[in-house]
Scaffold this active site. Structure first.
Site, PDB file in Angstrom:
ATOM      1  N   LYS A 150       0.841  -1.182   0.000  1.00 43.67           N
ATOM      2  CA  LYS A 150       0.000   0.000   0.000  1.00 43.67           C
ATOM      3  C   LYS A 150       0.884   1.242   0.000  1.00 43.67           C
ATOM      4  CE  LYS A 150      -4.064   1.935   2.353  1.00 43.67           C
ATOM      5  NZ  LYS A 150      -5.030   1.772   3.472  1.00 43.67           N
TER       6      LYS A 150
ATOM      7  N   GLU B 148     -18.765  -6.057  11.510  1.00 49.53           N
ATOM      8  CA  GLU B 148     -19.686  -5.301  12.352  1.00 49.53           C
ATOM      9  C   GLU B 148     -20.674  -6.197  13.089  1.00 49.53           C
ATOM     10  OE1 GLU B 148     -18.144  -2.669   9.124  1.00 49.53           O
ATOM     11  OE2 GLU B 148     -19.133  -4.623   9.125  1.00 49.53           O
TER      12      GLU B 148
ATOM     13  N   ARG C 185     -24.906  -2.354   8.900  1.00 46.34           N
ATOM     14  CA  ARG C 185     -24.605  -3.727   8.529  1.00 46.34           C
ATOM     15  C   ARG C 185     -24.840  -4.709   9.681  1.00 46.34           C
ATOM     16  NH1 ARG C 185     -18.944  -3.542   5.356  1.00 46.34           N
ATOM     17  NH2 ARG C 185     -19.918  -5.240   4.215  1.00 46.34           N
TER      18      ARG C 185
END
Length: 592
Positions: free
Chosen positions: A248, A336, A364
């Site tokens: 990244k 979640e 969610r």
């Protein structure tokens, strides 16, 4: 900036005219272009820099948009947008009336699926692949690009589990860089870490156990290798997974070295990579830091306090507690549903659980909030960050539905502090023990109060406040939108006498306060930074009806449509809840 190749690419068809030996140069130009724009316009940086070679190889080898490509999560798709006809407008990325920061179906035929939330790509691409089979199209390719943090989510595994018993033409590309926004966590991360480039994992392969053809790991920055592998994978039928290793922030040293900060660094020097300093001296703190620092203060005195977050320790500021009490603060990854039920489980054993989740991501876990927490009346403390309009991330990230969807749940207390002091005091109150679950929702960004670290004082549940008196009209606000009301009233013509009440609680409503307002005023304006359907205004209307109120109630809130990206102040104005629009509404009500 000289873009010899990139300036002539307006679609993947142009890209495919290049000689493969030119693609390395194109990768350098694409990185340079993204760094140049994001350094001044801001946005997500590290994720897109990490997939430059992958993006080029995908559009070079596959016949997009006929072959269907789904990104997961969409903040890594800047290179994709630039190569698919949006180079000239890329400077409008995440701006009002500009292009979205995430793939968006109505923006381009190359954006096959809207992807602002993680872990959806496998299910979506599988759905597309099954549809292709049903239509007799057995040659079309369906590609899902998913990160190692996202693939650990339950929904991704549900998609993999189903795909493994199909014979669909599905290619899942696992982009393994060991980080989402914060570093990836969990046992799957440990499993993937053991995999080395060029060496297939010796241990039983979890992907092959799910009936996928497994390839890799390979270097995700090696363009010739990517091209070779993609050409071979196109000939293999059935579900398959390619495991690539990337870095990244690739191509900008600072972004490689500090991947968390450079996920979305704000403005930075494109030459040195240094983030440009912001003059925050003397400014009020961010709400997230008020939460994080207050929780740490409480946790030092109470060993029964624990903190839980699904993959947002830095964004939510749970990091402060994680650093000092790593055994009592948990990052559970992009999960979640698990975060909520884990909180419920710990609450049954007497722990005081502070579960911090962004409003848009709490959506969610709605079933878990109802079934696992509220139905059992467990006193989980939900600290809901990024509530309301969040600005440039747009429709996928605005936290405007929590008031409406939480209001309908029995046993749930819903509190919205108008300032940092109220947030601090409610965190303290909740830590002293409640008989019900509570949702404490607060916005992104800074408040208006500097001296927020006041002595702890318990708050009365369900009690609102009168902030200023008046005789012509009453404004009832909930949460931090109170500051817009005060700005409006402070600049309103002195001929108007307006009262302002901060209800603070959506549930339970302060019915005594409301009754006193109903007795005095013929006109009432309610205002909230949540959806106008089913939220605070409707709660006041419901009570007004039972009280036989004869006056008029005028609701201000987020209209019944999805609000796109832009500066928060711009979006407040579009939604009709800015200080100027509040003044306009007051004038219209009193001078029809």
């Amino acid at each position: 900036m000289h873009l010899e190749l990139l300036s002539n690419i307006n679609s993947p068809k142009d890209l495919r005219q290049l000689d493969p030996r030119q693609l390395e140069q194109l990768a350098r130009e694409l990185r340079e272009f993204i760094i140049d724009i994001v350094s001044t316009k801001e946005g997500h940086l590290g994720a897109s820099l990490g997939v430059i070679e992958l993006t080029i190889a995908l559009h070079y080898c596959f016949n997009t948009p006929e072959d269907l490509l789904v990104w997961d999560v969409g903040h890594q798709a800047y290179g994709h947008k630039i190569l698919t006809g949006r180079r000239e407008v890329f400077g409008t990325n995440r701006k009002l009336n500009g292009i979205s920061g995430f793939p968006k179906r109505d923006e381009s035929p190359y954006d096959t699926f809207g992807v602002g939330h993680s872990s959806t790509s496998i299910s979506a691409a599988l759905g597309m692949a099954i549809s292709s089979q049903l239509k007799g199209d057995f040659d079309k390719q369906h590609i899902a690009v998913i990160g190692d943090a996202s693939i650990a989510s339950g929904m991704a595994f549900e998609g993999l589990n189903h795909a493994g018993v199909t014979n669909t033409n599905l290619l899942v590309i696992l982009n393994d860089n060991a980080i989402g926004i914060d570093p990836s966590v969990g046992a799957l991360k440990t499993y993937l870490t053991k995999a080395k480039i060029g060496k297939k994992p010796r241990q039983d392969n979890i992907i092959e156990a799910l009936n996928f053809s497994y390839e890799g790991p390979i270097d995700g920055h090696d363009l010739p290798e990517l091209l070779k592998v993609f050409e071979r994978l196109k000939t293999i039928k059935g579900p398959k997974l390619l495991h690539i290793i990337t870095k990244k922030g690739k191509g900008l040293k600072q972004a490689e070295d500090d991947q968390v900060r450079y996920h979305a660094p704000g403005k930075f020097d494109k030459t040195t990579g240094e983030v440009l300093p912001k003059n925050n001296e003397g400014l009020p703190p961010k709400f997230q830091d008020v939460f994080g620092l207050t929780l740490l203060e409480l946790a030092r005195k109470d060993t029964s306090i624990v903190g839980i977050t699904p993959a947002m320790p830095t964004g939510s500021s749970l990091k402060f507690m994680m650093e000092e009490f790593p055994d009592r603060a948990f990052d559970v990854g992009i999960a979640e549903q698990h975060a909520v039920t884990l909180s419920a489980g710990m609450a049954t054993q007497g722990h005081k659980v502070f579960c911090t989740i962004y409003s848009t991501f709490l959506q969610r876990a709605y079933d878990q909030v109802i079934h696992d927490v509220a139905l059992q009346n467990l006193p989980v403390i939900f600290c809901i960050d990024r509530a309301g309009l969040v600005g440039n991330d747009g429709a996928t990230h605005h936290g405007v539905y929590d008031l409406a969807f939480l209001r309908s749940i029995p046993n749930m207390i819903v509190f919205a502090p108008s300032n940092a002091i109220d947030l601090r005091q409610m965190l303290y109150t909740a830590s002293k023990g409640l008989e019900h679950p509570i949702a404490i929702r607060y916005p992104r960004g800074r408040g208006t109060v500097k001296e927020w670290q006041q002595d702890f004082k318990a708050m009365e549940i369900g009690k609102g406040l009168k902030l200023r008196d008046g005789k012509d009209l009453a404004v009832l606000s909930l949460g931090s939108i109170s500051s817009e009301v005060e700005d409006a009233l402070n600049t309103l013509d002195n001929s108007f006498s307006i009262a302002h009440y901060d209800l603070r609680f959506l549930k339970p409503l302060d019915e005594m306060l409301l009754q006193s307002v109903f007795d005095r005023f013929e006109n009432i304006i309610t205002i909230e930074d949540g959806c106008i359907k089913g939220g605070f205004g409707d709660a006041v209307l419901d009570y007004a009806q039972t009280s036989s109120y004869k006056g008029r109630i005028h609701k201000l809130g987020i209209p019944d449509k999805f609000i796109e990206q832009g500066d928060t102040k711009e979006l407040y104005d579009l939604a009709g809840i800015s200080s100027e629009k509040i003044k306009d509404k007051i004038k219209a009500v009193l001078n029809p």
